[in-house]
Design a protein around this motif. Structure first.
Motif, mmCIF file in Angstrom:
data_model
loop_
_atom_site.group_PDB
_atom_site.id
_atom_site.type_symbol
_atom_site.label_atom_id
_atom_site.label_comp_id
_atom_site.label_asym_id
_atom_site.label_seq_id
_atom_site.Cartn_x
_atom_site.Cartn_y
_atom_site.Cartn_z
ATOM 1 N N LYS A 96 -20.515 -0.203 -4.638
ATOM 2 C CA LYS A 96 -20.415 1.249 -4.736
ATOM 3 C C LYS A 96 -19.133 1.674 -5.428
ATOM 4 O O LYS A 96 -19.094 2.647 -6.182
ATOM 5 C CB LYS A 96 -20.498 1.877 -3.341
ATOM 6 C CG LYS A 96 -20.725 3.389 -3.369
ATOM 7 C CD LYS A 96 -21.054 3.913 -1.988
ATOM 8 C CE LYS A 96 -21.413 5.382 -2.040
ATOM 9 N NZ LYS A 96 -21.779 5.918 -0.702
ATOM 10 N N ASN A 97 -18.042 0.953 -5.155
ATOM 11 C CA ASN A 97 -16.792 1.218 -5.847
ATOM 12 C C ASN A 97 -16.765 0.469 -7.177
ATOM 13 O O ASN A 97 -17.464 -0.523 -7.355
ATOM 14 C CB ASN A 97 -15.598 0.773 -4.989
ATOM 15 C CG ASN A 97 -15.486 1.589 -3.727
ATOM 16 O OD1 ASN A 97 -15.458 2.813 -3.770
ATOM 17 N ND2 ASN A 97 -15.441 0.909 -2.597
ATOM 18 N N GLY A 122 -15.523 6.556 1.671
ATOM 19 C CA GLY A 122 -15.005 6.373 3.020
ATOM 20 C C GLY A 122 -13.942 5.298 3.078
ATOM 21 O O GLY A 122 -13.434 4.835 2.056
ATOM 22 N N PRO A 123 -13.593 4.857 4.291
ATOM 23 C CA PRO A 123 -12.566 3.816 4.462
ATOM 24 C C PRO A 123 -12.985 2.505 3.807
ATOM 25 O O PRO A 123 -14.142 2.114 3.862
ATOM 26 C CB PRO A 123 -12.475 3.671 5.988
ATOM 27 C CG PRO A 123 -13.062 4.929 6.538
ATOM 28 C CD PRO A 123 -14.112 5.351 5.574
ATOM 29 N N ARG A 124 -12.032 1.840 3.202
ATOM 30 C CA ARG A 124 -12.273 0.543 2.577
ATOM 31 C C ARG A 124 -11.576 -0.527 3.412
ATOM 32 O O ARG A 124 -10.360 -0.598 3.438
ATOM 33 C CB ARG A 124 -11.744 0.539 1.141
ATOM 34 C CG ARG A 124 -12.363 1.623 0.277
ATOM 35 C CD ARG A 124 -11.838 1.604 -1.144
ATOM 36 N NE ARG A 124 -12.367 2.712 -1.918
ATOM 37 C CZ ARG A 124 -12.146 2.908 -3.218
ATOM 38 N NH1 ARG A 124 -11.392 2.030 -3.881
ATOM 39 N NH2 ARG A 124 -12.656 3.945 -3.842
ATOM 40 N N ASP A 125 -12.377 -1.347 4.094
ATOM 41 C CA ASP A 125 -11.781 -2.330 5.002
ATOM 42 C C ASP A 125 -12.351 -3.724 4.813
ATOM 43 O O ASP A 125 -12.161 -4.598 5.651
ATOM 44 C CB ASP A 125 -11.964 -1.891 6.457
ATOM 45 C CG ASP A 125 -13.419 -1.659 6.836
ATOM 46 O OD1 ASP A 125 -14.310 -1.958 6.005
ATOM 47 O OD2 ASP A 125 -13.675 -1.198 7.953
ATOM 48 N N VAL A 191 -16.863 -25.088 -10.423
ATOM 49 C CA VAL A 191 -16.317 -24.796 -9.102
ATOM 50 C C VAL A 191 -16.506 -23.310 -8.834
ATOM 51 O O VAL A 191 -16.046 -22.460 -9.606
ATOM 52 C CB VAL A 191 -14.831 -25.177 -8.996
ATOM 53 C CG1 VAL A 191 -14.273 -24.754 -7.635
ATOM 54 C CG2 VAL A 191 -14.638 -26.682 -9.197
ATOM 55 N N PHE A 192 -17.201 -23.001 -7.748
ATOM 56 C CA PHE A 192 -17.441 -21.625 -7.320
ATOM 57 C C PHE A 192 -16.548 -21.341 -6.112
ATOM 58 O O PHE A 192 -16.530 -22.123 -5.157
ATOM 59 C CB PHE A 192 -18.902 -21.424 -6.916
ATOM 60 C CG PHE A 192 -19.884 -21.645 -8.026
ATOM 61 C CD1 PHE A 192 -20.408 -20.576 -8.735
ATOM 62 C CD2 PHE A 192 -20.301 -22.929 -8.364
ATOM 63 C CE1 PHE A 192 -21.329 -20.783 -9.759
ATOM 64 C CE2 PHE A 192 -21.216 -23.150 -9.379
ATOM 65 C CZ PHE A 192 -21.724 -22.076 -10.090
ATOM 66 N N SER A 193 -15.837 -20.228 -6.134
ATOM 67 C CA SER A 193 -14.962 -19.852 -5.016
ATOM 68 C C SER A 193 -15.294 -18.433 -4.572
ATOM 69 O O SER A 193 -15.471 -17.541 -5.403
ATOM 70 C CB SER A 193 -13.484 -19.921 -5.438
ATOM 71 O OG SER A 193 -13.157 -21.203 -5.940
ATOM 72 N N LEU A 194 -15.367 -18.238 -3.272
ATOM 73 C CA LEU A 194 -15.679 -16.926 -2.701
ATOM 74 C C LEU A 194 -14.771 -16.677 -1.513
ATOM 75 O O LEU A 194 -14.718 -17.481 -0.591
ATOM 76 C CB LEU A 194 -17.149 -16.875 -2.268
ATOM 77 C CG LEU A 194 -17.642 -15.621 -1.544
ATOM 78 C CD1 LEU A 194 -17.454 -14.386 -2.414
ATOM 79 C CD2 LEU A 194 -19.102 -15.772 -1.143
ATOM 80 N N GLN A 195 -14.035 -15.571 -1.543
ATOM 81 C CA GLN A 195 -13.171 -15.190 -0.426
ATOM 82 C C GLN A 195 -13.596 -13.828 0.106
ATOM 83 O O GLN A 195 -13.918 -12.928 -0.667
ATOM 84 C CB GLN A 195 -11.704 -15.140 -0.842
ATOM 85 C CG GLN A 195 -11.087 -16.498 -1.086
ATOM 86 C CD GLN A 195 -9.597 -16.439 -1.352
ATOM 87 O OE1 GLN A 195 -8.968 -15.384 -1.194
ATOM 88 N NE2 GLN A 195 -9.018 -17.550 -1.759
ATOM 89 N N ALA A 196 -13.596 -13.697 1.429
ATOM 90 C CA ALA A 196 -13.892 -12.438 2.091
ATOM 91 C C ALA A 196 -12.704 -12.069 2.970
ATOM 92 O O ALA A 196 -12.249 -12.884 3.774
ATOM 93 C CB ALA A 196 -15.161 -12.548 2.935
ATOM 94 N N ASN A 197 -12.208 -10.865 2.826
ATOM 95 C CA ASN A 197 -11.026 -10.415 3.545
ATOM 96 C C ASN A 197 -11.357 -9.121 4.286
ATOM 97 O O ASN A 197 -11.659 -8.100 3.662
ATOM 98 C CB ASN A 197 -9.874 -10.186 2.571
ATOM 99 C CG ASN A 197 -8.560 -9.921 3.285
ATOM 100 O OD1 ASN A 197 -8.430 -10.170 4.471
ATOM 101 N ND2 ASN A 197 -7.592 -9.403 2.558
ATOM 102 N N ALA A 198 -11.339 -9.172 5.619
ATOM 103 C CA ALA A 198 -11.656 -8.009 6.440
ATOM 104 C C ALA A 198 -10.411 -7.508 7.143
ATOM 105 O O ALA A 198 -9.607 -8.301 7.648
ATOM 106 C CB ALA A 198 -12.716 -8.365 7.476
ATOM 107 N N ALA A 199 -10.228 -6.179 7.180
ATOM 108 C CA ALA A 199 -9.132 -5.620 7.950
ATOM 109 C C ALA A 199 -9.296 -5.979 9.420
ATOM 110 O O ALA A 199 -8.332 -6.270 10.122
ATOM 111 C CB ALA A 199 -9.076 -4.104 7.772
#
Length: 232
Positions: A96-97, A122-125, A191-199
């Motif tokens: 969406k962003n 809205g909030p981005r977390d 090489v595939f890399s995926l990072q997920a960062n949650a508040a």
């Protein structure tokens, strides 16, 4: 709490539900009101492994330094190829962003990176970053076991587990006491890399709580879909 998809035992995304994976220190669940997660940790590129050579010019790594056969195409717009549908189902639409999308072409490695955020107005977390490196000159397996150095620099010790059934090799890494998850896959010279960062994985801003196990499973499914999209 969102718990679908979930992982049963050895990262099997088709199994029955298991208790949420804990990442807070001492085996305690992260609590509401915890400090905001560290800023997005992402850098295009990787670790260069030095080559050992004999006096006669033979490489110590042998055929690992031979030119690999690439099974994947270069992505000209990784944010279009990476749909992140399963992760978006947990966190809200990650497309969406406006995404951050970059490519880097080099004779040795072609790289592409995409960074997505949830929230819209809205909030981005929740932030997700995906990177694809196509190694055109040497086999990347020699350096695959190097952990994400940017995570070590910020968080110290890491917990790493193998993810069976995904590419030639795959590992999931998480630092203790932080809300960052990293999935790395080796397959077909890429090489595939995926990072997920949650508040936080707790309930926040009217969004139901999301457990880490569900995020891990979603990362695996979205990675599998990306690899299918880029396969030659």
């Amino acid at each position: 709490m969102i718990t679908d998809p979930e992982i049963d035992g050895g990262w099997d995304t088709a199994g029955t539900a298991q208790p949420p994976q804990e990442f807070a220190p001492g085996g305690r669940a992260a609590t509401a009101g915890a400090s905001t997660a560290r800023p997005w940790l992402w850098a295009l590129g990787g670790v260069v492994v030095a080559s050992a050579v004999w006096a006669g010019g033979l490489y110590a790594f042998g055929d690992r330094l031979s030119e690999p056969t690439l099974s994947y195409r270069a992505s000209k717009n990784l944010c279009e190829d990476f749909k992140a549908r399963t992760l978006s189902g947990l966190t809200g639409d990650l497309h969406k962003n406006r995404p951050v999308n970059e490519e880097s072409s080099h004779p040795a490695v072609y790289g592409a990176v995409c960074v997505l955020e949830n929230g819209g107005d809205g909030p981005r977390d929740f932030t997700v970053g995906v990177q694809v490196d196509l190694h055109k000159k040497t086999d990347p397996s020699a350096e695959f076991d190097v952990p994400p150095l940017e995570l070590i620099a910020y968080t110290g010790d890491l917990r790493t587990e193998e993810v069976p059934g995904l590419g030639e090799r795959a590992v999931m890494t998480a630092p203790a006491g932080d809300q960052t998850l990293a999935l790395k896959v080796l397959d077909g010279g890429a090489v595939f890399s995926l990072q997920a960062n949650a508040a936080t994985f707790e309930e926040k801003n009217g969004r139901p709580a999301t457990d880490a196990t569900a995020v891990q499973a979603a990362m695996i499914e979205d990675m599998r879909a990306l690899m299918t999209a880029l396969r030659k």
